[in-house]
Structure formats: structure tokens, C-alpha cells
Scaffold this active site. Structure first.
Site, PDB file in Angstrom:
ATOM      1  N   PHE A 145       0.863  -1.191   0.000  1.00 47.49           N
ATOM      2  CA  PHE A 145       0.000   0.000   0.000  1.00 47.49           C
ATOM      3  C   PHE A 145       0.893   1.231   0.000  1.00 47.49           C
ATOM      4  O   PHE A 145       1.640   1.477   0.936  1.00 47.49           O
ATOM      5  CB  PHE A 145      -0.954   0.061   1.199  1.00 47.49           C
ATOM      6  CG  PHE A 145      -1.849   1.280   1.091  1.00 47.49           C
ATOM      7  CD1 PHE A 145      -3.009   1.245   0.334  1.00 47.49           C
ATOM      8  CD2 PHE A 145      -1.489   2.492   1.682  1.00 47.49           C
ATOM      9  CE1 PHE A 145      -3.808   2.380   0.180  1.00 47.49           C
ATOM     10  CE2 PHE A 145      -2.276   3.627   1.531  1.00 47.49           C
ATOM     11  CZ  PHE A 145      -3.440   3.572   0.781  1.00 47.49           C
TER      12      PHE A 145
ATOM     13  N   LYS B 222       2.175  11.159   7.308  1.00 46.00           N
ATOM     14  CA  LYS B 222       1.377  10.878   8.507  1.00 46.00           C
ATOM     15  C   LYS B 222       1.918  11.560   9.776  1.00 46.00           C
ATOM     16  O   LYS B 222       1.696  12.744   9.954  1.00 46.00           O
ATOM     17  CB  LYS B 222       1.203   9.376   8.672  1.00 46.00           C
ATOM     18  CG  LYS B 222       0.377   8.810   7.520  1.00 46.00           C
ATOM     19  CD  LYS B 222      -0.210   7.428   7.749  1.00 46.00           C
ATOM     20  CE  LYS B 222      -1.220   7.114   6.655  1.00 46.00           C
ATOM     21  NZ  LYS B 222      -0.883   5.966   5.831  1.00 46.00           N
TER      22      LYS B 222
ATOM     23  N   ASP C 148       9.258   3.149   2.136  1.00 39.56           N
ATOM     24  CA  ASP C 148       8.036   3.898   2.411  1.00 39.56           C
ATOM     25  C   ASP C 148       7.721   3.723   3.890  1.00 39.56           C
ATOM     26  O   ASP C 148       7.130   2.727   4.307  1.00 39.56           O
ATOM     27  CB  ASP C 148       6.883   3.389   1.529  1.00 39.56           C
ATOM     28  CG  ASP C 148       5.579   4.155   1.804  1.00 39.56           C
ATOM     29  OD1 ASP C 148       5.530   4.920   2.790  1.00 39.56           O
ATOM     30  OD2 ASP C 148       4.614   3.972   1.031  1.00 39.56           O
TER      31      ASP C 148
HETATM   32  C1  LIG Z   1      -1.059   6.032   4.302  1.00 39.29           C
HETATM   33  C2  LIG Z   1       0.062   5.550   3.486  1.00 39.29           C
HETATM   34  C3  LIG Z   1       0.414   6.173   2.270  1.00 39.29           C
HETATM   35  C4  LIG Z   1      -0.414   7.277   1.643  1.00 39.29           C
HETATM   36  O1  LIG Z   1      -0.496   8.400   2.434  1.00 39.29           O
HETATM   37  P1  LIG Z   1      -1.669   9.474   2.138  1.00 39.29           P
HETATM   38  O2  LIG Z   1      -1.320  10.634   3.038  1.00 39.29           O
HETATM   39  O3  LIG Z   1      -2.961   8.821   2.499  1.00 39.29           O
HETATM   40  O4  LIG Z   1      -1.595   9.821   0.698  1.00 39.29           O
HETATM   41  C5  LIG Z   1       1.537   5.715   1.602  1.00 39.29           C
HETATM   42  N1  LIG Z   1       2.264   4.685   2.074  1.00 39.29           N
HETATM   43  C6  LIG Z   1       1.956   4.063   3.227  1.00 39.29           C
HETATM   44  C7  LIG Z   1       2.822   2.950   3.712  1.00 39.29           C
HETATM   45  C8  LIG Z   1       0.836   4.456   3.967  1.00 39.29           C
HETATM   46  O5  LIG Z   1       0.515   3.812   5.092  1.00 39.29           O
END
Ligand SMILES: *Cc1c(COP(=O)(O)O)cnc(C)c1O
Length: 426
Positions: free
Chosen positions: A146, A274, A233
Site C-alpha cells: 500500500f 502521517k 516507504d
Molecule cells: C497512508 C500511506 C500512504 C499514503 O499516504 P496518504 O497521506 O494517504 O496519501 C503511503 N504509504 C503508506 C505505507 C501508507 O501507510
């Protein structure tokens, strides 16, 4: 009804249903206030937040230091765009690059934007530094990843609901199995045009899958051997969530929980979002050293809001809170208690097959079919008992409270979770 009249929960839900696009399926609870580990609904009922806005609110709801920094900056200067300099961005970039141990930072707003940015940097690096022929670069990603919701990112998603009828998709991605070093090695060896390998240190949305010990460090070593960028990520795992400042730095022998410089698994490109703002404001970033980041030149990439003064002030405060309040240590310690207690419980309870996770990013797997509503129904009962959590995929419930939680509160939450699941069987 006037716009600012007090709403009941049902009224608020009806409004969203009628006037909002139906792109989410929220748990039926309508929140109107948050403080620390708690949130309150519009009727005044208090809950423990065990989602933390997908790990954005690591520092707790409405942290006074973060809110203070935001209000103060909002009253002074909010947005200049990058057409001009502002007196906060450079300060933030110096602070954050020293904090995480990289030469440079590129500021964006959302996680998906930061992922897109990392992919663009990776491709440009591949053409200009590595010497791949233009338009031939491939980036390796993992199955069940994701990384966000843009058209390019869903192009390499395995989630059919996220993809269906959104094509045509972006080319240039190779998908391999997560936590499989042999698959990575084969992918790297079978193709000379690999530019990067992008991976989540723990797959959060997929259901909190923790890779085998040493996976990230070994993956990085393979990337290095093949002159391929190792891109982490850490939008969900980063910023103390997994008991370390970064999850990639939990992969070495170093015991410093605030260290981000572990050479074994330190990414070439780090993606954050986040909790970078403590949930107060959309702030994301890509960090890398000069040899990579300097491929970006004026006009190559940008964002009107990226690097705005409010975001800069908020992010500095949010990162200071993580360090000052030792949130990594706290997440590490409380996470061990949580998993130990729930692992014991899983042994004697048929409905819970296992608990897994790291720090305070954990999940329980419900012993039922993937498409059953059991996990959802348990979350409804948890809500009734004062704790908010949400299923991730099918029968998996993620538990990720704010990291400012104390042991007494955590034990209270464990009690609620055990009681709810025990009663559920009846
Ligand atoms: C939430 C998330 C994203 C996307 O972030 P948004 O602010 O919702 O665009 C990307 N990578 C990971 C691992 C995430 O948990």
C-alpha cells in the site's frame, strides 16, 4: 438546520452519505473532540483511539506543543508558495535532515505525493547517474503493497477494488513477493534496467505483516550490489511507531531507539508522511543524500503547498515531541506488553488465531474466513465498550494507539479487548 448547529451522530452520518462521495466505509462513530489517547463522539462518549488516523496521530490528539506551533505560525504567515523563500522552510529542512541523517529533504503534503516524488527522483537518478536508457527504467515493488491512491501508485497495487476501472495504468513496475529475498535477487539479476526497489518495512494496510529478521538489511545489500536505490516507504511505520524512530533502523544490532543512521538497512530514499505532523496538518517528505537528490532541478517537480511555513513549524514541533517524550522507547516497551498479553489470550481463545506486530503497530488475526464480517462486528462491539479500531484486510484488526499512551491505559485497553472478544463468542 443551520450549518453550525450541534448534530447527532445519525445526522452527521446522513449528511456525509447524502452529500459526500462514498469512497470510504467508516465505522459508525462520529467524533468531535480528541485529546492525547482519547477521542469523544458528538454525544460525549469517550473512547480510546486504537487507529491513530492510520498512525498519523503518534504524538496524541491535539498535542499542545504541535497545536501551539501551528496556531502561532498560522497567525504569522501561512503560504508563500515556493516562488519566494520563507523563513521557516530552511529551518525545518536543516532540523529534519539532521534528525533523520540525510543531506536533503523535498517537502510535499500527503503520503501519496511523497511516494510519487520518490518514484520520480528514482527514475531521474536512473537515467542521469546510473545510465539507464530513457523510458526504460523499472522499479521493483512488493505484492500486497500500500503506497497510496494516485493513478501511478494504483498501477502497481494488488488490490482489485483500488484498481478496477481506473486504467490504463502506468508502466515500469515489477511486482515481487514481500519478504522474499530470492525473488528480489532474481528480479535484480534478470533485468539491467532496474532503478529502485520500494518497500514498506512492515506492510501496514495489508494486515501488519512483519518481514523476517534481517530482510530489510539483506534487501538493501542486494540493491547496493546491483546499483539500485533502496526506497523505504515509512509513511506508516516511521516516526517511532514500531519502537524505533524508523522501522528500517530496527534491522541492525544498534540499540539506540532514536538512531536513524543504521547502515545495514538505511534507505537511499526515505518517504515520510502521517506522523510527520502528528496528525495536525498534511506534511510529507522525501529524504535522500546529495548524490541522489541533486538530480532534481528547478522546474522538475513541485507543489504549491509543499514546504509551507505552517507545515514546517508543525513538523519541527511534531518531531521534537517524539524525541522529548521518548515515544520510540515507549512504543517499544508497551508493544511488548501488548503482544505478550494478547498472545497468551490467543492461546485460550478460539476467535483469535494470532497477534503480530512491532512496537505499537500490531494486529490480531480473527479465526474466520476472509470475507466474514466477524472482524467488523468485533470492532463495533469494541466501539460500544469504548475502544476504536478497524479491520484492515478481511479478518485482521489493526491496533495502533497513539504513542503517548501510558502502561495503565494500555492495560485498561487490553482488558477491554479481551472482554469484548470473550463476550463476542457467547
Ligand atoms: C497512508 C500511506 C500512504 C499514503 O499516504 P496518504 O497521506 O494517504 O496519501 C503511503 N504509504 C503508506 C505505507 C501508507 O501507510
Amino acid at each position: 438546520m443551520a450549518v453550525l448547529d450541534q448534530l447527532t451522530s445519525q445526522q452527521a452520518i446522513d449528511l456525509e452519505n447524502k452529500y459526500g462521495a462514498h469512497n470510504y466505509h467508516p465505522l459508525p462513530v462520529v467524533l468531535s473532540k480528541g485529546e492525547g489517547v482519547y477521542v469523544w463522539d458528538v454525544e460525549g462518549k469517550k473512547y480510546y483511539d486504537f487507529l491513530s488516523a492510520y498512525s498519523a496521530v503518534n504524538q496524541g490528539h491535539c498535542h499542545p506543543k504541535i497545536v501551539g506551533a501551528m496556531v502561532n505560525q498560522a497567525q504569522t504567515l501561512t503560504l508563500t508558495s515556493r516562488a519566494f523563500y520563507n523563513d521557516m522552510l530552511g529551518r525545518y529542512e536543516k532540523f529534519a535532515t539532521e534528525y533523520f541523517g540525510f543531506d536533503k529533504l523535498l517537502p510535499m503534503n500527503t503520503g501519496a505525493e511523497a511516494v510519487e516524488t520518490a518514484l520520480k527522483i528514482c527514475r531521474k537518478w536512473a537515467y542521469e547517474i546510473k545510465g539507464i536508457e530513457e523510458n526504460e527504467a523499472q522499479i521493483i515493488v512488493c505484492e500486497n503493497n500500500f503506497h497510496g491512491r494516485t493513478t501511478t501508485i494504483i498501477s502497481f497495487s494488488s488490490d482489485s477494488v483500488a484498481r478496477k476501472n481506473f486504467g490504463p495504468f502506468t508502466k515500469g513496475f515489477i511486482k515481487i513477493e514481500y519478504d522474499n529475498l530470492q525473488a528480489l535477487e532474481e528480479a535484480l539479476e534478470s533485468n539491467d534496467n532496474i532503478a529502485g526497489f520500494m518497500v514498506e518495512p512492515i506492510q501496514g494496510e495489508a494486515g501488519v505483516y512483519v518481514p523476517s529478521e534481517g530482510y530489510l538489511a539483506a534487501a538493501k545489500a542486494l540493491c547496493k550490489k546491483h546499483n539500485v536505490l533502496f526506497i523505504a516507504d515509512e509513511v506508516q511505520t516511521g516516526i517511532a511507531r514500531t519502537g524505533r524512530l524508523l522501522a528500517t533502523c530496527g534491522n541492525c544490532s544498534c540499540e539506540d531507539k532514536n538512531c536513524s543512521g543504521s547502515p545495514e538497512a538505511k534507505p537511499d530514499v526515505l518517504i515520510l508522511g502521517k506522523a510527520l505532523s502528528g496528525g495536525a496538518y498534511p506534511v510529507s517528505a522525501v529524504l535522500a543524500n546529495d548524490g541522489i537528490m541533486n538530480v532534481i532541478e528547478p522546474g522538475n517537480h513541485g507543489s504549491t503547498f509543499g514546504g509551507n511555513p505552517v507545515a514546517a513549524a508543525v513538523a519541527i514541533a511534531a518531531l521534537e515531541v517524539v524525541r522529548d517524550e521518548k515515544l520510540a522507547e515507549n512504543a517499544d516497551r508497551l508493544g511488548k506488553i501488548f503482544r505478550q498479553e494478547l498472545a497468551e489470550f490467543a492461546k485460550e481463545n478460539e476467535l483469535v488465531s494470532l497477534v503480530r506486530g512491532k512496537g505499537l503497530l500490531n494486529a490480531i488475526v480473527i479465526n474466520d474466513t476472509e470475507d466474514s464480517s466477524t472482524a467488523w462486528d468485533i470492532c463495533i462491539k469494541l466501539r460500544d465498550n469504548g475502544l476504536l479500531a478497524k479491520p484492515t484486510h478481511g479478518n485482521i484488526i489493526r491496533f495502533a494507539p497513539p504513542l503517548v499512551m501510558n502502561e495503565e491505559e494500555l492495560r485498561d485497553c487490553i482488558r477491554i479487548i479481551k472482554k469484548t472478544i470473550t463476550e463476542f463468542e457467547k
